[in-house]
Design an enzyme around this catalytic site. Structure first.
Site, PDB file in Angstrom:
ATOM      1  NE  ARG A 194      44.930  44.638  47.019  1.00  0.00           N
ATOM      2  CZ  ARG A 194      45.694  43.750  46.376  1.00  0.00           C
ATOM      3  NH1 ARG A 194      46.984  43.692  46.623  1.00  0.00           N
ATOM      4  NH2 ARG A 194      45.160  42.935  45.493  1.00  0.00           N
ATOM      5  NE  ARG A 250      42.769  39.365  47.571  1.00  0.00           N
ATOM      6  CZ  ARG A 250      41.947  39.550  46.551  1.00  0.00           C
ATOM      7  NH1 ARG A 250      42.002  40.661  45.856  1.00  0.00           N
ATOM      8  NH2 ARG A 250      41.077  38.619  46.198  1.00  0.00           N
ATOM      9  NE  ARG A 268      38.584  34.901  45.148  1.00  0.00           N
ATOM     10  CZ  ARG A 268      38.392  36.200  44.973  1.00  0.00           C
ATOM     11  NH1 ARG A 268      37.606  36.874  45.817  1.00  0.00           N
ATOM     12  NH2 ARG A 268      38.949  36.842  43.963  1.00  0.00           N
ATOM     13  CG  HIS A 320      35.388  44.556  46.309  1.00  0.00           C
ATOM     14  ND1 HIS A 320      36.330  43.767  46.905  1.00  0.00           N
ATOM     15  CD2 HIS A 320      34.187  43.974  46.569  1.00  0.00           C
ATOM     16  CE1 HIS A 320      35.740  42.748  47.515  1.00  0.00           C
ATOM     17  NE2 HIS A 320      34.440  42.847  47.324  1.00  0.00           N
ATOM     18  CD  GLU A 395      36.447  45.313  42.061  1.00  0.00           C
ATOM     19  OE1 GLU A 395      37.163  46.230  42.516  1.00  0.00           O
ATOM     20  OE2 GLU A 395      36.591  44.113  42.351  1.00  0.00           O
TER      21      GLU A 395
END
Length: 444
Positions: A194, A250, A268, A320, A395
């Site tokens: 996303r 996501r 993860r 990100h 980010e």
């Protein structure tokens, strides 16, 4: 469906093209978040523990779809549906926090920022100031290597669960020998599907290097000195799904053993402190780590590719969104690598350069203390297993007004300022390590 039939009746018998029919069906079946809000929950004292408590409340209420933490700024953003608003309000009144709506209607924001390319037939050419579907990105990567065979090589390093190619684009002057002779910079994007602006930013930087639209001596000098590896879409299935079904998807798209729950959080799934703090063993959660490390074809492909490199990258950057954070390892705990100060030095250089462009302010620090605990993430594996010394998770903007839904008019300025930050980082790193090898500018 009745909804679909009623829409067709509204068309008064007009014959629609197959393209329009496909678009309508996709739109009518898409996830709808009308009335959903994003709340900014801000701590009222200096204790970060309350932010962790807010995250736990969101988890307990199964509101994990949109939870974004910024510890330096002292807030958590949570998306909440109309039916869950009373319960979340009740839970938060016992915590020392203030609550304010940040996004008043998520579905309205999705509609407002729907790219024009969804509303019309695709036009020829690739506009780097716009968002693009996976197939358009794929086509552009092939165009680049066709036009620039002396400086660009495209490789397929594996396939996604849905059999889409995992692309790597290598760029440098004298590309055939660059991997052996020059320090490598590895940049990836789109591991969380996303986060569209991560992909558009990687593509923006690719264009700056191969086309060099401003005829920059610095860009040419960096191509003389560095070997760049780009992985512009690390989660192609999830990214494609965000264009057709769910803008806020996501994870990847591989089914899990949990009924009705699809996808693993690819960030993860890395085999470094796998399964630790900040991951979930429940397949419906956004941070589901998978059944075991490297269980997913996408992370396997990247692992095998990085392992195969005879000369490991010197610099790694993982894009990100959102939050404007330039972060170092680790995410699994408060442990930090031995060269943490060196990484922080280059972080400051990058964020200062970004700020000088249009005033965008980044904060920087380790993942664990800057955003939240997050084990088995790519930047930890890159630093902890592959021993790549300069490694970052970035980010990108904004600070929450649009969140994951960065408007298309921000693609260009975010691309410009981010490349400015990375350029300054690489110039300073190159001087410090004595790896700049170019006649494009004077090194003093």
């Amino acid at each position: 469906s009745n909804e679909y039939k009623s829409y067709l009746s509204m068309c008064n018998g007009v014959l629609l093209s197959p393209y329009v029919l496909v678009f309508l069906v996709g739109s009518l079946s898409a996830v709808n978040r009308d009335g959903h809000q994003v709340w900014r929950i801000t701590k009222q004292d200096g204790n970060d523990d309350v932010l962790d408590q807010v995250v736990q409340v969101a988890h307990d209420l199964k509101l994990s779809e949109w939870v974004e933490v910024n510890k330096p700024s002292g807030y958590v953003d949570i998306m909440v549906s109309p039916t869950e608003m009373p319960r979340l309000t009740e839970e938060l009144k016992y915590l020392a926090v203030s609550v304010s709506p940040l996004i008043h209607n998520v579905q309205h924001l999705i509609k407002r920022h729907t790219p024009e390319r969804l509303r019309r037939r695709d036009l020829p050419g690739y506009d780097y100031s716009k968002y693009h579907k996976f197939e358009e990105i794929e086509k552009e990567l092939h165009r680049i290597i066709s036009k620039h065979p002396d400086m660009a090589v495209l490789e397929v390093i594996g396939k996604s669960h849905e059999d889409r190619p995992m692309y790597v684009l290598r760029i440098s002057h004298d590309i055939e020998t660059a991997a052996d002779r020059k320090p490598t910079v590895l940049i990836d994007a789109g591991i969380h599907s996303r986060e569209w602006v991560s992909i558009s930013t990687a593509m923006w930087i690719i264009n700056e290097l191969v086309e060099n639209p401003q005829d920059s001596h610095v860009n040419r000098g960096l191509l003389d000195s560095y070997h760049f590896i780009f992985m512009p879409v690390m989660n192609p299935d999830g990214y494609s799904y965000t264009w057709t079904n769910d803008r806020l998807w996501r994870k990847n798209r591989r089914p899990t053993k949990f009924a009705g729950c699809t996808g693993v959080d690819l960030n993860r799934n890395w085999d470094f402190h796998w399964g630790g703090e900040g991951t979930s063993d429940y397949g419906c959660d956004q941070d589901y780590r998978g059944p075991n490390p490297f269980s997913e074809p996408e992370t396997q492909a990247v692992r095998d590719y990085v392992d195969s490199l005879e000369r490991k990258p010197e610099v790694y950057i993982n894009f990100h969104a959102y939050g404007q954070l330039w972060m170092t390892p680790y995410g699994y705990s408060t442990d930090t690598p031995p060269n943490e100060n060196e990484m922080m030095k280059y972080s400051k250089i990058a964020v200062d350069a970004i700020k000088s462009h249009r005033g965008t302010e980044y904060q920087y620090g380790p993942v664990y203390t800057t955003i939240y605990p997050a084990s088995s993430i790519s930047v930890d594996w890159i630093r902890g297993v592959e021993d790549i010394k300069i490694a970052y998770t970035v980010e990108l903007p904004d600070k929450g007004n649009n969140g994951f839904l960065s408007p298309e008019y921000e693609v260009k300025p975010i691309g410009e300022e981010t490349w400015k930050g990375i350029r300054e980082l690489l110039l300073n790193f190159g001087v410090d390590k004595e790896v700049l090898n170019t006649r494009e500018f004077l090194i003093v």
